[in-house]
Scaffold this motif. Sequence first.
Motif, PDB file in Angstrom:
ATOM      1  N   LEU A 181      48.442  26.306 -24.891  1.00  0.00           N
ATOM      2  CA  LEU A 181      47.437  24.683 -25.386  1.00  0.00           C
ATOM      3  C   LEU A 181      46.733  25.366 -26.522  1.00  0.00           C
ATOM      4  CD1 LEU A 181      45.714  26.703 -21.823  1.00  0.00           C
ATOM      5  CD2 LEU A 181      46.693  24.663 -22.166  1.00  0.00           C
ATOM      6  N   LEU A 182      46.844  26.249 -27.141  1.00  0.00           N
ATOM      7  CA  LEU A 182      46.300  25.828 -28.350  1.00  0.00           C
ATOM      8  C   LEU A 182      47.184  25.654 -29.292  1.00  0.00           C
ATOM      9  CD1 LEU A 182      43.662  27.716 -29.936  1.00  0.00           C
ATOM     10  CD2 LEU A 182      45.042  29.876 -30.533  1.00  0.00           C
ATOM     11  N   ARG A 183      49.013  25.418 -29.568  1.00  0.00           N
ATOM     12  CA  ARG A 183      49.395  24.333 -30.151  1.00  0.00           C
ATOM     13  C   ARG A 183      48.790  23.215 -29.997  1.00  0.00           C
ATOM     14  NH1 ARG A 183      52.933  28.520 -29.372  1.00  0.00           N
ATOM     15  NH2 ARG A 183      54.252  27.370 -27.416  1.00  0.00           N
ATOM     16  N   ALA A 184      48.313  22.977 -28.299  1.00  0.00           N
ATOM     17  CA  ALA A 184      48.292  21.411 -28.169  1.00  0.00           C
ATOM     18  C   ALA A 184      46.829  21.197 -28.234  1.00  0.00           C
ATOM     19  CB  ALA A 184      47.452  21.414 -26.352  1.00  0.00           C
ATOM     20  N   VAL A 185      45.825  21.550 -29.290  1.00  0.00           N
ATOM     21  CA  VAL A 185      44.469  21.825 -29.931  1.00  0.00           C
ATOM     22  C   VAL A 185      44.756  21.269 -30.278  1.00  0.00           C
ATOM     23  CG1 VAL A 185      42.843  22.845 -30.513  1.00  0.00           C
ATOM     24  CG2 VAL A 185      43.214  22.960 -27.859  1.00  0.00           C
ATOM     25  N   HIS A 186      45.929  22.477 -31.967  1.00  0.00           N
ATOM     26  CA  HIS A 186      46.168  21.271 -33.228  1.00  0.00           C
ATOM     27  C   HIS A 186      46.739  20.486 -33.296  1.00  0.00           C
ATOM     28  CE1 HIS A 186      46.188  26.525 -33.459  1.00  0.00           C
ATOM     29  NE2 HIS A 186      45.018  26.459 -33.393  1.00  0.00           N
ATOM     30  N   GLU A 187      48.183  19.983 -31.875  1.00  0.00           N
ATOM     31  CA  GLU A 187      48.776  18.854 -32.856  1.00  0.00           C
ATOM     32  C   GLU A 187      47.597  17.639 -32.423  1.00  0.00           C
ATOM     33  OE1 GLU A 187      51.196  18.785 -29.053  1.00  0.00           O
ATOM     34  OE2 GLU A 187      52.511  20.672 -30.270  1.00  0.00           O
ATOM     35  N   ARG A 188      46.000  17.517 -31.610  1.00  0.00           N
ATOM     36  CA  ARG A 188      45.801  16.779 -31.449  1.00  0.00           C
ATOM     37  C   ARG A 188      44.127  17.181 -31.953  1.00  0.00           C
ATOM     38  NH1 ARG A 188      46.986  17.597 -26.275  1.00  0.00           N
ATOM     39  NH2 ARG A 188      47.560  16.286 -24.724  1.00  0.00           N
ATOM     40  N   TRP A 189      43.713  17.936 -32.657  1.00  0.00           N
ATOM     41  CA  TRP A 189      42.939  18.265 -33.447  1.00  0.00           C
ATOM     42  C   TRP A 189      43.107  19.090 -34.642  1.00  0.00           C
ATOM     43  CZ3 TRP A 189      42.414  19.164 -28.528  1.00  0.00           C
ATOM     44  CH2 TRP A 189      41.309  18.075 -27.225  1.00  0.00           C
ATOM     45  N   GLY A 190      44.438  19.045 -35.077  1.00  0.00           N
ATOM     46  CA  GLY A 190      44.429  19.952 -36.817  1.00  0.00           C
ATOM     47  C   GLY A 190      44.457  20.031 -38.119  1.00  0.00           C
ATOM     48  N   ALA A 191      43.835  18.182 -37.956  1.00  0.00           N
ATOM     49  CA  ALA A 191      43.638  17.558 -38.900  1.00  0.00           C
ATOM     50  C   ALA A 191      42.104  18.285 -39.406  1.00  0.00           C
ATOM     51  CB  ALA A 191      43.882  16.713 -38.724  1.00  0.00           C
ATOM     52  N   ASP A 192      41.394  19.303 -38.456  1.00  0.00           N
ATOM     53  CA  ASP A 192      39.684  19.576 -38.877  1.00  0.00           C
ATOM     54  C   ASP A 192      39.752  20.637 -38.582  1.00  0.00           C
ATOM     55  OD1 ASP A 192      38.821  16.579 -38.616  1.00  0.00           O
ATOM     56  OD2 ASP A 192      38.767  16.941 -36.252  1.00  0.00           O
ATOM     57  N   GLU A 193      38.645  21.563 -38.888  1.00  0.00           N
ATOM     58  CA  GLU A 193      38.867  22.886 -39.249  1.00  0.00           C
ATOM     59  C   GLU A 193      38.550  22.912 -37.076  1.00  0.00           C
ATOM     60  OE1 GLU A 193      35.051  26.115 -40.829  1.00  0.00           O
ATOM     61  OE2 GLU A 193      35.063  23.809 -41.158  1.00  0.00           O
ATOM     62  N   ILE A 194      39.193  23.924 -37.102  1.00  0.00           N
ATOM     63  CA  ILE A 194      38.436  24.648 -36.003  1.00  0.00           C
ATOM     64  C   ILE A 194      37.854  26.118 -35.500  1.00  0.00           C
ATOM     65  CG2 ILE A 194      38.915  25.278 -33.251  1.00  0.00           C
ATOM     66  CD1 ILE A 194      42.029  22.437 -34.375  1.00  0.00           C
ATOM     67  N   ARG A 195      37.549  26.461 -35.488  1.00  0.00           N
ATOM     68  CA  ARG A 195      36.328  27.632 -34.829  1.00  0.00           C
ATOM     69  C   ARG A 195      36.945  27.603 -33.469  1.00  0.00           C
ATOM     70  NH1 ARG A 195      32.535  29.543 -39.611  1.00  0.00           N
ATOM     71  NH2 ARG A 195      33.400  27.655 -41.302  1.00  0.00           N
ATOM     72  N   LEU A 196      35.856  29.311 -33.786  1.00  0.00           N
ATOM     73  CA  LEU A 196      36.361  30.598 -32.202  1.00  0.00           C
ATOM     74  C   LEU A 196      36.004  31.459 -32.515  1.00  0.00           C
ATOM     75  CD1 LEU A 196      39.053  32.349 -32.768  1.00  0.00           C
ATOM     76  CD2 LEU A 196      40.108  30.320 -31.639  1.00  0.00           C
ATOM     77  N   GLY A 197      35.565  32.222 -31.005  1.00  0.00           N
ATOM     78  CA  GLY A 197      35.073  33.509 -31.693  1.00  0.00           C
ATOM     79  C   GLY A 197      35.782  34.363 -31.048  1.00  0.00           C
ATOM     80  N   ALA A 198      36.854  35.216 -31.444  1.00  0.00           N
ATOM     81  CA  ALA A 198      37.609  35.607 -30.739  1.00  0.00           C
ATOM     82  C   ALA A 198      37.296  37.495 -29.656  1.00  0.00           C
ATOM     83  CB  ALA A 198      39.245  35.915 -31.569  1.00  0.00           C
ATOM     84  N   GLN A 199      37.984  37.322 -28.901  1.00  0.00           N
ATOM     85  CA  GLN A 199      37.437  39.204 -28.665  1.00  0.00           C
ATOM     86  C   GLN A 199      38.608  39.814 -30.084  1.00  0.00           C
ATOM     87  OE1 GLN A 199      38.389  39.918 -24.148  1.00  0.00           O
ATOM     88  NE2 GLN A 199      37.278  37.549 -23.026  1.00  0.00           N
ATOM     89  N   ALA A 200      38.197  40.952 -30.167  1.00  0.00           N
ATOM     90  CA  ALA A 200      38.646  41.274 -30.841  1.00  0.00           C
ATOM     91  C   ALA A 200      39.601  41.972 -31.077  1.00  0.00           C
ATOM     92  CB  ALA A 200      37.186  42.861 -31.724  1.00  0.00           C
ATOM     93  N   TYR A 201      39.998  42.365 -29.807  1.00  0.00           N
ATOM     94  CA  TYR A 201      41.695  43.098 -29.662  1.00  0.00           C
ATOM     95  C   TYR A 201      43.043  41.272 -29.960  1.00  0.00           C
ATOM     96  CZ  TYR A 201      42.212  40.640 -24.667  1.00  0.00           C
ATOM     97  OH  TYR A 201      42.365  40.206 -24.158  1.00  0.00           O
ATOM     98  N   LEU A 202      42.158  40.392 -30.375  1.00  0.00           N
ATOM     99  CA  LEU A 202      43.053  39.270 -29.618  1.00  0.00           C
ATOM    100  C   LEU A 202      43.029  38.821 -30.927  1.00  0.00           C
ATOM    101  CD1 LEU A 202      42.296  37.938 -26.201  1.00  0.00           C
ATOM    102  CD2 LEU A 202      44.948  38.736 -27.024  1.00  0.00           C
ATOM    103  N   GLU A 203      42.486  39.573 -32.155  1.00  0.00           N
ATOM    104  CA  GLU A 203      42.200  38.837 -33.766  1.00  0.00           C
ATOM    105  C   GLU A 203      43.930  38.449 -34.143  1.00  0.00           C
ATOM    106  OE1 GLU A 203      39.786  40.015 -37.946  1.00  0.00           O
ATOM    107  OE2 GLU A 203      40.333  41.189 -36.456  1.00  0.00           O
ATOM    108  N   GLN A 204      44.486  39.333 -33.995  1.00  0.00           N
ATOM    109  CA  GLN A 204      45.944  39.071 -35.029  1.00  0.00           C
ATOM    110  C   GLN A 204      46.293  38.169 -34.360  1.00  0.00           C
ATOM    111  OE1 GLN A 204      46.778  40.041 -37.905  1.00  0.00           O
ATOM    112  NE2 GLN A 204      44.669  41.348 -38.396  1.00  0.00           N
ATOM    113  N   TRP A 205      46.258  37.848 -32.522  1.00  0.00           N
ATOM    114  CA  TRP A 205      47.055  36.967 -32.060  1.00  0.00           C
ATOM    115  C   TRP A 205      46.452  35.838 -33.115  1.00  0.00           C
ATOM    116  CZ3 TRP A 205      45.352  33.360 -28.532  1.00  0.00           C
ATOM    117  CH2 TRP A 205      46.243  32.517 -27.579  1.00  0.00           C
ATOM    118  N   TYR A 206      45.939  35.357 -32.991  1.00  0.00           N
ATOM    119  CA  TYR A 206      45.104  34.156 -33.479  1.00  0.00           C
ATOM    120  C   TYR A 206      44.706  33.488 -34.806  1.00  0.00           C
ATOM    121  CZ  TYR A 206      42.511  33.310 -28.984  1.00  0.00           C
ATOM    122  OH  TYR A 206      41.446  32.758 -27.981  1.00  0.00           O
TER     123      TYR A 206
END
Length: 146
Positions: A94-119
């Motif tokens: 799903l995240l790759r699908a977001v990047h395929e569609r909107w990856g030319a733009d900056e994208i921000r998120l609030g990651a749950q801390a334990y997922l920081e390295q995954w993001y």
Amino acid sequence: MTASPHVKRGDELTAQDVYGIWRIRDIVFAVEQQCDEPDVDGLDLLPTTTHLWFADDLGPTSYLRTYVGTDGVRKVGRVATRKEHRGRGLSSALLRAVHERWGADEIRLGAQAYLEQWYASFGYQRCGEDFMEAGILHVPMRRPGR
């Protein structure tokens, strides 16, 4: 690997779509994670919000939403996968699908801390101090546009 996700703008969702989306978010965030803030925030039905998900006969198996905030920056949030479908790469797809569609733009998120390295593995970088949201420690992250 995985079929293409369902992709719908907020103003295109059917009642069944909304029910399934709120159901997976309720199971993951309210029941499993015991979040202490309301999930429904007025963004889901907007034409500037896009929902992406994979589903089986019981509804969404993995889900996220993305929208353009009032600051003009695209956000990703509400990333959730049903417990029995975790570890299959669905959220990554799903995240790759977001990047395929909107990856030319900056994208921000609030990651749950334990997922920081995954993001971080998707190119997101910490862009501020930790914060609490819904009773869970989060990290602000951004992915520069390409």
